[in-house]
Structures are given as structure tokens and as C-alpha cells.
Design a protein around this motif. Structure first.
Motif, short mmCIF file in Angstrom:
data_model
loop_
_atom_site.label_atom_id
_atom_site.label_comp_id
_atom_site.label_asym_id
_atom_site.label_seq_id
_atom_site.Cartn_x
_atom_site.Cartn_y
_atom_site.Cartn_z
N SER A 1 10.33 4.47 7.32
CA SER A 1 8.81 3.41 7.44
C SER A 1 8.86 2.69 5.97
O SER A 1 9.30 1.12 5.85
CB SER A 1 7.20 3.62 7.72
OG SER A 1 6.75 2.65 7.13
N LYS A 2 9.17 3.91 4.83
CA LYS A 2 9.40 3.18 3.40
C LYS A 2 11.11 2.67 3.47
O LYS A 2 10.67 1.43 2.66
CB LYS A 2 9.38 4.26 2.77
CG LYS A 2 7.85 4.77 3.03
CD LYS A 2 7.99 5.92 1.42
CE LYS A 2 6.48 6.19 1.36
NZ LYS A 2 5.90 7.41 0.02
N ARG B 1 10.85 -1.47 4.93
CA ARG B 1 9.63 -1.96 4.25
C ARG B 1 10.63 -1.91 3.21
O ARG B 1 10.09 -3.63 3.06
CB ARG B 1 8.35 -1.54 3.71
CG ARG B 1 7.61 -0.63 5.04
CD ARG B 1 6.58 -0.12 3.65
NE ARG B 1 5.64 0.22 5.23
CZ ARG B 1 4.04 -0.17 5.43
NH1 ARG B 1 3.69 -1.20 4.67
NH2 ARG B 1 3.31 0.48 6.61
N ARG B 2 11.15 -1.75 2.39
CA ARG B 2 11.67 -2.13 1.17
C ARG B 2 13.38 -2.87 1.35
O ARG B 2 13.26 -3.81 0.80
CB ARG B 2 12.20 -0.61 -0.12
CG ARG B 2 11.61 0.64 0.06
CD ARG B 2 12.54 1.35 -1.17
NE ARG B 2 11.49 2.21 -1.48
CZ ARG B 2 11.58 3.86 -2.34
NH1 ARG B 2 13.16 3.79 -1.90
NH2 ARG B 2 10.64 3.96 -2.04
N LYS C 1 11.13 -6.81 1.99
CA LYS C 1 11.35 -7.52 0.39
C LYS C 1 12.11 -7.55 -0.28
O LYS C 1 12.01 -8.75 -0.37
CB LYS C 1 9.85 -5.72 -0.09
CG LYS C 1 8.47 -5.20 0.99
CD LYS C 1 8.29 -4.47 -0.59
CE LYS C 1 6.76 -3.90 0.16
NZ LYS C 1 6.72 -3.02 -0.76
N PRO D 1 4.60 -10.90 3.30
CA PRO D 1 4.35 -9.75 3.33
C PRO D 1 3.32 -8.60 4.46
O PRO D 1 3.36 -7.66 4.96
CB PRO D 1 2.94 -9.64 2.37
CG PRO D 1 3.95 -10.58 1.05
CD PRO D 1 4.25 -12.01 2.52
N ILE E 1 5.86 -7.35 7.00
CA ILE E 1 6.29 -6.10 5.68
C ILE E 1 5.14 -5.14 6.38
O ILE E 1 5.98 -4.24 7.20
CB ILE E 1 6.60 -6.48 4.62
CG1 ILE E 1 7.89 -7.16 4.19
CG2 ILE E 1 6.84 -5.15 3.90
CD1 ILE E 1 8.16 -7.93 2.59
N ALA E 2 4.79 -5.28 6.70
CA ALA E 2 3.22 -4.65 6.54
C ALA E 2 2.88 -3.77 8.08
O ALA E 2 3.30 -2.62 8.71
CB ALA E 2 1.68 -4.51 6.57
N CYS F 1 5.59 -4.76 10.50
CA CYS F 1 6.57 -3.75 10.63
C CYS F 1 6.63 -2.21 11.29
O CYS F 1 6.82 -1.14 11.33
CB CYS F 1 7.76 -4.53 10.50
SG CYS F 1 7.90 -6.25 11.63
N GLY F 2 6.25 -1.32 8.86
CA GLY F 2 6.53 -0.96 8.76
C GLY F 2 5.49 -0.08 9.56
O GLY F 2 4.90 1.10 9.78
N ASN F 3 4.33 -0.61 9.87
CA ASN F 3 2.72 0.55 10.75
C ASN F 3 3.23 0.32 11.61
O ASN F 3 2.93 2.27 12.52
CB ASN F 3 1.64 -0.41 11.02
CG ASN F 3 0.74 -0.56 8.93
OD1 ASN F 3 1.27 0.14 8.88
ND2 ASN F 3 -0.27 -1.36 8.91
#
Length: 269
Positions: free
Chosen positions: A33-34, A37-38, A41, A47, A50-51, A53-55
């Protein structure tokens, strides 16, 4: 103990394997997940996207890890997956409109037809974009009202973005009398544009005779201006046109009706 030892050997190893799967799986889920996100970004994506898709990726991976751990313990996960699938289908059918808003929100975040701070018109509403959520978009109208527009309604309609290009053309139609000198009218309108420094010289403004109407000669006045100065300049220009026309003796016609009274015959009842 002789009976318990085989049980501990089999189920203990299964329990240990399930714990390892759960621990390593949760760690890998956070790591993936990190990384996602990277990467997003680094591509300068929104943003909010990004949040989300990460979740979403983290929740999906955690679900897969839990099912794998239960399977290691001997739990029949096939029936569990079927139940989850049926529940997901039922929830999807009951939340069909919400899912359409969700899909539209993703499309808007990816395609970026507008951003926060833009003045747009869409879904029957005109206003400044304040926030873009996954399910809805919040607009502030010129009279300071807050309007929440569902994303599906907004994306399914024509979207007019007044801010994106930075400049707008002011389209005015000015009617004058047939008795007025059209060269004087044209020059007066050009002078009004030239005297106001808020109007742009590139593109060049246009002032021309547009049509022969029933009771007036209609001129078009089309100067270009920055978006932030549009409405203040519009109101000032309308006032200047009336004042300058009064000074120059140029008439702005308005509808009139002549009423003729015919006397009745003397022998009428």
C-alpha cells in the motif's frame, strides 16, 4: 498426553502457520500500500485518489490474508467466499446509485475536468468548486450557498469550466436607433474598450454591426478579459455605455406602441 500430542502436532503447526501468514501478510499489505502511494505521488496524481487507492488495496490484501489464514486452520473458506460474494452482490444492487457516483468520482479525479477553485457549470448548478469527494462534489454558488452535487449527475451532464483557460470573451449586444450614425456608435464602443485597461489587446476586441432588428440596429461588442475581472468589468461597461450614449446623443430604442382612437359613428347604438 499420547492422544494430545498428535493433535498438538497437527493443529499447532497449522495455528503457527496461520499466525505467520497473518503477520507476514499484514506487513506485506502495508508495504505494498505504501509503495503504491509513493508511485502515485511521484506521478503527481490527485491526493484524494492516492488515499482512496491506497486504502482500497490495503483492505483487499488484508481480506485475502485473513481468508488464507482461516484456510490454514482448516476452515472451509469456499462457503465463506460464496457468502461474501452474495453479500457483495446484494449490497451492490442496493447501493447502485452510490456506486455510480463512486465510479463517476474516480473518473473525475483521474480525468480532472476541473479542480478546486474553478468556477464551473454542470448538473444544473453554477458555482466555485470547493471539494471533490468520491461520491459528490461541493460547490459554492455566487450568492454564498453550498450545493452538494452527486458525481454521477455532474459527470453525466455538460460541464462548463469558466476558469481553466484564464480568459473569457465578454459578449454584449447593444441596440441603437436606425437614425443614429453607425460610425459614431462603433467608435464610441471602441473608445470604451480602449479606455479600460482590464480589457486585453490580444485577442483583439470586436465591435461590429450584427443585425437589422425590428426596432433597432444591433451591434456586438466582444472584448476579451481575464476571468477574475469579468463581472466587475461587465457591470462597469454596461454603465459606461449608457452614460456615453447619453453624452453623444445616441438613442437606445425600446418597444413602443401607438394607440389610435377612432370615433364611433353618430348613429351607432
Amino acid at each position: 498426553m499420547n492422544q494430545i500430542k498428535p493433535w498438538l502436532t497437527v493443529y499447532g503447526l497449522n495455528l503457527l502457520g496461520a499466525v505467520l501468514i497473518l503477520a507476514i501478510g499484514l506487513w506485506l499489505s502495508k508495504l505494498i500500500s505504501k509503495l503504491v502511494r509513493r508511485l502515485m505521488k511521484a506521478r503527481a496524481l490527485d491526493p484524494t485518489l492516492i488515499a482512496f487507492c491506497g486504502n482500497l488495496i490495503y483492505a483487499s490484501l488484508v481480506t485475502f490474508v485473513i481468508i488464507a489464514a482461516l484456510s490454514k486452520l482448516g476452515v472451509q473458506t469456499a462457503s465463506l467466499i460464496a457468502v461474501l460474494g452474495a453479500a457483495g452482490l446484494a449490497v451492490g444492487l442496493s447501493l447502485q446509485s452510490s456506486l455510480s457516483n463512486f465510479a463517476a468520482g474516480i473518473m473525475m479525479i483521474v480525468l480532472r475536468p476541473f479542480k478546486a477553485g474553478d468556477f464551473i457549470e454542470g448538473g444544473g448548478i453554477a458555482g466555485t468548486v470547493e471539494l471533490i469527494h468520491i461520491f459528490s462534489t461541493r460547490l459554492k454558488t455566487p450568492d454564498n450557498r453550498t450545493v452538494i452535487v452527486p458525481n454521477a449527475k455532474l459527470l453525466g451532464d455538460n460541464i462548463i469550466n469558466y476558469t481553466e483557460r484564464g480568459t473569457r470573451r465578454m459578449d454584449l449586444v447593444i441596440g441603437v436607433s436606425y437614425e443614429d450614425d453607425i460610425r459614431q456608435v462603433k467608435q464610441t464602443l471602441l473608445d470604451i474598450i480602449a479606455e479600460d485597461k482590464r480589457f486585453l489587446t490580444d485577442p483583439a476586441p470586436v465591435v461590429a454591426l450584427h443585425e437589422f432588428a425590428d426596432s433597432s440596429l444591433n451591434f456586438v461588442m466582444r472584448p476579451w478579459i481575464s476571468v477574475k475581472n469579468y463581472w466587475p468589468t461587465y457591470f462597469d461597461t454596461m454603465e459606461k455605455i449608457k452614460l456615453r450614449f447619453d453624452e453623444a446623443g445616441i438613442c437606445i430604442p425600446f418597444p413602443q406602441r401607438d394607440v389610435h382612437l377612432v370615433p364611433a359613428p353618430e348613429n351607432a347604438d
